[in-house]
Design an enzyme around this catalytic site. Structure first.
Site, short mmCIF file in Angstrom:
data_model
loop_
_atom_site.label_atom_id
_atom_site.label_comp_id
_atom_site.label_asym_id
_atom_site.label_seq_id
_atom_site.Cartn_x
_atom_site.Cartn_y
_atom_site.Cartn_z
N GLN A 1 0.90 -27.64 -12.31
CA GLN A 1 -0.33 -27.50 -11.54
C GLN A 1 -1.52 -27.56 -12.49
OE1 GLN A 1 -0.50 -23.80 -9.34
NE2 GLN A 1 -2.45 -24.30 -8.36
N HIS B 1 -0.87 -32.12 -1.72
CA HIS B 1 -1.10 -33.54 -1.88
C HIS B 1 -0.43 -34.26 -0.71
CE1 HIS B 1 -2.15 -33.49 -6.31
NE2 HIS B 1 -1.45 -32.37 -6.25
N ASN C 1 2.23 -28.54 -6.25
CA ASN C 1 2.59 -28.17 -7.62
C ASN C 1 2.20 -26.71 -7.84
OD1 ASN C 1 3.48 -30.79 -8.34
ND2 ASN C 1 1.37 -31.43 -8.60
N HIS D 1 -3.34 -26.37 -3.07
CA HIS D 1 -3.59 -27.65 -2.39
C HIS D 1 -2.29 -28.35 -2.09
CE1 HIS D 1 -3.84 -28.23 -6.76
NE2 HIS D 1 -3.28 -29.41 -6.58
N ASP E 1 -8.27 -37.56 -3.23
CA ASP E 1 -8.05 -37.25 -4.65
C ASP E 1 -8.86 -38.22 -5.50
OD1 ASP E 1 -5.56 -35.63 -6.29
OD2 ASP E 1 -6.66 -37.19 -7.37
N ILE E 2 -9.48 -37.70 -6.55
CA ILE E 2 -10.35 -38.52 -7.41
C ILE E 2 -9.54 -39.55 -8.22
CG2 ILE E 2 -10.39 -37.05 -9.49
CD1 ILE E 2 -13.51 -37.35 -9.38
#
Ligand code: 5GP
Ligand code: ZN
Length: 122
Positions: free
Chosen positions: A94, A102, A87, A100, A31-32
């Site tokens: 979301q 997490h 989410n 996706h 994750d960024i």
């Protein structure tokens, strides 16, 4: 592939990502904006907007995504536990509408999952 979807662009290599794994069906990357020492995103290569858009034919894919979450939790040394989050939609907050999971973890316990703004008494 959805032309406007940033995660489809990541899968296609049009947006750079810190890739951890890929195969025919799945793509895993960091994750960024990590929310924990380990924060990976596990996504299908196929564009599915959210968990609310999954069809019965995708159930096997969902199982593989969860299996990879477990696998990479082990790979990343999360031996005392981890958290997986999906989410969904506006209520689920979301932000990116490409399904996706997490995967979050570290050496110390994560914060509570949901902060209560009001004590529930009944
Ligand atoms: P959501 O709120 O939709 O469940 O989570 C979307 C996640 O995608 C966020 O944690 C956000 O930091 C991450 N994200 C958004 N854009 C990018 C990107 O371009 N690259 C990476 N690696 N992560 C992203
Ligand atoms: Zn997409």
């Amino acid at each position: 592939m959805s032309l406007e979807c940033i995660f489809c662009k990541i899968v296609a290599g049009e947006i750079p990502s810190d890739k951890v794994f890929e195969d025919d069906e799945l793509y895993v990357f960091k994750d960024i904006h990590p929310q924990a020492p380990v924060h990976l995103l596990i996504i299908p290569k196929k564009h599915i907007s959210s968990l609310a858009d999954v069809a019965e034919e995708d159930y096997g894919l969902l199982g593989r995504m969860l299996g990879k979450a477990h696998f990479f939790a082990s790979e990343m040394g999360l031996k005392n536990g981890f958290r997986t989050i999906i989410n969904t939609g506006e209520v689920g907050r979301q932000d990116v509408f490409h399904l996706h999971i997490h995967l979050l973890g570290g050496d110390t316990p994560l914060p509570p999952m949901i902060y209560r703004t009001k004590q529930i008494t009944d």
